[in-house]
Write a protein that holds these residues in place. Sequence first.
Motif, PDB file in Angstrom:
ATOM      1  N   ILE A   1       0.961  -1.158  -0.157  1.00 16.52           N
ATOM      2  CA  ILE A   1      -0.034  -0.003  -0.024  1.00 16.52           C
ATOM      3  C   ILE A   1       1.115   1.383   0.047  1.00 16.52           C
ATOM      4  CG2 ILE A   1      -1.595   1.270   1.277  1.00 16.52           C
ATOM      5  CD1 ILE A   1      -2.871  -1.308   2.276  1.00 16.52           C
ATOM      6  N   LEU A   2       1.895   1.330   0.745  1.00 26.89           N
ATOM      7  CA  LEU A   2       2.845   2.272   0.713  1.00 26.89           C
ATOM      8  C   LEU A   2       3.488   2.442  -0.427  1.00 26.89           C
ATOM      9  CD1 LEU A   2       4.181   2.084   4.380  1.00 26.89           C
ATOM     10  CD2 LEU A   2       2.415   3.649   3.535  1.00 26.89           C
ATOM     11  N   ALA A   3       3.940   1.529  -1.088  1.00 28.21           N
ATOM     12  CA  ALA A   3       4.606   1.620  -2.321  1.00 28.21           C
ATOM     13  C   ALA A   3       3.870   2.148  -3.503  1.00 28.21           C
ATOM     14  CB  ALA A   3       5.010   0.156  -2.602  1.00 28.21           C
ATOM     15  N   VAL A   4       2.423   1.979  -3.549  1.00 24.01           N
ATOM     16  CA  VAL A   4       1.444   2.489  -4.437  1.00 24.01           C
ATOM     17  C   VAL A   4       1.743   4.089  -4.339  1.00 24.01           C
ATOM     18  CG1 VAL A   4      -0.758   2.429  -5.131  1.00 24.01           C
ATOM     19  CG2 VAL A   4       0.356   0.299  -4.741  1.00 24.01           C
ATOM     20  N   ALA A   5       1.305   4.302  -3.055  1.00 19.22           N
ATOM     21  CA  ALA A   5       1.103   5.785  -2.574  1.00 19.22           C
ATOM     22  C   ALA A   5       2.591   6.393  -3.004  1.00 19.22           C
ATOM     23  CB  ALA A   5       0.778   6.024  -1.243  1.00 19.22           C
ATOM     24  N   HIS A   6       3.528   5.819  -2.660  1.00 20.17           N
ATOM     25  CA  HIS A   6       4.797   6.326  -3.121  1.00 20.17           C
ATOM     26  C   HIS A   6       4.901   6.617  -4.478  1.00 20.17           C
ATOM     27  CE1 HIS A   6       9.410   6.453  -3.551  1.00 20.17           C
ATOM     28  NE2 HIS A   6       9.335   7.163  -2.442  1.00 20.17           N
ATOM     29  N   ALA A   7       4.774   5.617  -5.336  1.00 19.23           N
ATOM     30  CA  ALA A   7       4.864   5.757  -6.671  1.00 19.23           C
ATOM     31  C   ALA A   7       3.905   6.912  -7.257  1.00 19.23           C
ATOM     32  CB  ALA A   7       4.496   4.484  -7.336  1.00 19.23           C
ATOM     33  N   VAL A   8       2.615   7.331  -6.747  1.00 18.68           N
ATOM     34  CA  VAL A   8       2.037   8.331  -6.974  1.00 18.68           C
ATOM     35  C   VAL A   8       2.515   9.677  -6.511  1.00 18.68           C
ATOM     36  CG1 VAL A   8      -0.230   9.379  -6.367  1.00 18.68           C
ATOM     37  CG2 VAL A   8       0.002   7.046  -7.051  1.00 18.68           C
ATOM     38  N   LYS A   9       3.072   9.736  -5.452  1.00 19.38           N
ATOM     39  CA  LYS A   9       3.593  10.707  -4.867  1.00 19.38           C
ATOM     40  C   LYS A   9       4.960  11.359  -5.823  1.00 19.38           C
ATOM     41  CE  LYS A   9       5.954  12.311  -0.535  1.00 19.38           C
ATOM     42  NZ  LYS A   9       6.560  12.074   0.592  1.00 19.38           N
ATOM     43  N   HIS A  10       5.693  10.103  -6.278  1.00 18.78           N
ATOM     44  CA  HIS A  10       6.859  10.655  -6.960  1.00 18.78           C
ATOM     45  C   HIS A  10       6.744  10.319  -8.480  1.00 18.78           C
ATOM     46  CE1 HIS A  10       9.558  11.283  -3.476  1.00 18.78           C
ATOM     47  NE2 HIS A  10       8.827  10.505  -2.918  1.00 18.78           N
ATOM     48  N   GLU A  11       5.687  10.528  -8.889  1.00 20.74           N
ATOM     49  CA  GLU A  11       5.093  10.063 -10.281  1.00 20.74           C
ATOM     50  C   GLU A  11       5.874  11.321 -11.266  1.00 20.74           C
ATOM     51  OE1 GLU A  11       1.174   9.540 -13.029  1.00 20.74           O
ATOM     52  OE2 GLU A  11       1.138  10.331 -11.102  1.00 20.74           O
ATOM     53  N   PHE A  12       6.033  12.238 -10.856  1.00 19.18           N
ATOM     54  CA  PHE A  12       6.415  13.472 -11.576  1.00 19.18           C
ATOM     55  C   PHE A  12       7.864  13.760 -11.144  1.00 19.18           C
ATOM     56  CE2 PHE A  12       1.886  13.969 -11.902  1.00 19.18           C
ATOM     57  CZ  PHE A  12       1.881  13.894 -13.255  1.00 19.18           C
ATOM     58  N   GLY A  13       8.570  13.040 -10.729  1.00 12.10           N
ATOM     59  CA  GLY A  13       9.957  13.093 -10.127  1.00 12.10           C
ATOM     60  C   GLY A  13      10.028  13.574  -8.613  1.00 12.10           C
ATOM     61  N   GLY A  14      11.267  14.023  -8.282  1.00  9.59           N
ATOM     62  CA  GLY A  14      11.478  14.451  -6.716  1.00  9.59           C
ATOM     63  C   GLY A  14      12.554  13.848  -6.167  1.00  9.59           C
ATOM     64  N   SER A  15      13.160  14.229  -5.297  1.00 10.38           N
ATOM     65  CA  SER A  15      14.470  13.795  -4.691  1.00 10.38           C
ATOM     66  C   SER A  15      14.272  12.436  -4.315  1.00 10.38           C
ATOM     67  CB  SER A  15      15.043  14.741  -3.737  1.00 10.38           C
ATOM     68  OG  SER A  15      14.215  15.009  -2.830  1.00 10.38           O
ATOM     69  N   PRO A  16      15.077  11.610  -4.452  1.00 13.77           N
ATOM     70  CA  PRO A  16      14.748  10.243  -3.636  1.00 13.77           C
ATOM     71  C   PRO A  16      14.976  10.185  -2.083  1.00 13.77           C
ATOM     72  CG  PRO A  16      16.963  10.338  -4.823  1.00 13.77           C
ATOM     73  CD  PRO A  16      16.454  11.456  -5.110  1.00 13.77           C
ATOM     74  N   ASP A  17      14.146   9.451  -1.541  1.00 13.40           N
ATOM     75  CA  ASP A  17      14.099   9.465  -0.018  1.00 13.40           C
ATOM     76  C   ASP A  17      15.295   8.844   0.397  1.00 13.40           C
ATOM     77  OD1 ASP A  17      11.595  10.495  -0.127  1.00 13.40           O
ATOM     78  OD2 ASP A  17      10.505   8.761  -0.072  1.00 13.40           O
ATOM     79  N   LYS A  18      15.828   9.345   1.504  1.00  9.22           N
ATOM     80  CA  LYS A  18      16.814   8.810   2.195  1.00  9.22           C
ATOM     81  C   LYS A  18      16.458   7.280   3.035  1.00  9.22           C
ATOM     82  CE  LYS A  18      19.965   9.660   6.154  1.00  9.22           C
ATOM     83  NZ  LYS A  18      20.323  10.560   7.314  1.00  9.22           N
ATOM     84  N   ALA A  19      15.340   7.253   3.356  1.00  9.43           N
ATOM     85  CA  ALA A  19      14.907   6.077   3.961  1.00  9.43           C
ATOM     86  C   ALA A  19      14.185   5.250   2.979  1.00  9.43           C
ATOM     87  CB  ALA A  19      13.879   6.362   5.200  1.00  9.43           C
ATOM     88  N   SER A  20      14.323   3.851   3.149  1.00  8.28           N
ATOM     89  CA  SER A  20      13.641   3.005   2.291  1.00  8.28           C
ATOM     90  C   SER A  20      12.063   2.882   2.845  1.00  8.28           C
ATOM     91  CB  SER A  20      14.249   1.370   2.230  1.00  8.28           C
ATOM     92  OG  SER A  20      14.080   1.023   3.643  1.00  8.28           O
ATOM     93  N   LEU A  21      11.020   2.301   1.862  1.00  8.21           N
ATOM     94  CA  LEU A  21      10.054   2.158   2.416  1.00  8.21           C
ATOM     95  C   LEU A  21       9.808   1.025   3.772  1.00  8.21           C
ATOM     96  CD1 LEU A  21       7.760   1.899  -0.865  1.00  8.21           C
ATOM     97  CD2 LEU A  21       7.681   3.776   0.877  1.00  8.21           C
ATOM     98  N   GLU A  22      10.373   0.251   3.589  1.00 11.84           N
ATOM     99  CA  GLU A  22      10.682  -0.827   4.702  1.00 11.84           C
ATOM    100  C   GLU A  22      11.120  -0.389   5.924  1.00 11.84           C
ATOM    101  OE1 GLU A  22      12.365  -1.187   1.736  1.00 11.84           O
ATOM    102  OE2 GLU A  22      11.408  -3.146   0.863  1.00 11.84           O
ATOM    103  N   ASP A  23      11.977   0.660   5.949  1.00 11.93           N
ATOM    104  CA  ASP A  23      12.517   1.490   7.178  1.00 11.93           C
ATOM    105  C   ASP A  23      11.394   2.517   7.577  1.00 11.93           C
ATOM    106  OD1 ASP A  23      14.827  -0.076   7.398  1.00 11.93           O
ATOM    107  OD2 ASP A  23      16.103   1.331   6.613  1.00 11.93           O
TER     108      ASP A  23
END
Length: 151
Positions: free
Chosen positions: A31-53
């Motif tokens: 669920i978080l991966a889908v929301a993360h993909a939508v949030k970063h659909e148009f780019g943006g800086s990569p997150d320091k933390a992984s979704l698991e963390d």
Amino acid sequence: MQYIVVSKLSNNKFKRIVGVKKQTFELMLRILAVAHAVKHEFGGSPDKASLEDKLLIALSYWREYRTYAHIGVSYGYSESQVCRIVRWCEDVLIVSGSFTVGGKKELLTIDKENVILIDVTESPIQRPKKKAETVLLWKEKETHHENATGY
């Protein structure tokens, strides 16, 4: 504790440490991966933390109720970043509808022997208010005392 360490644990130990089963953790992660993909659909800086963390940070906050500062020191993030991670995970999982607790009516219809609910909400302390009469009597005694001494 990072996900690399936790992922190697057995199912029972994983649940004891994290607070949810591995299957539930993986569902939350999807669920978080889908929301993360939508949030970063148009780019943006990569997150320091992984979704698991990020999910582990949120689960440790919910389960252990440690402070943001304490969790931040454990994972190497600032207090404000931990707060943003927890809020984001919380919002995404609530909106998904997969992890909601039913209302009062639903709780009345299910088997009561198998359900335990714990209310951990914070509530303000109700302090007794001073009565106006007490303050007035104190001022009268103070005034009376001044007249008794001749001042």
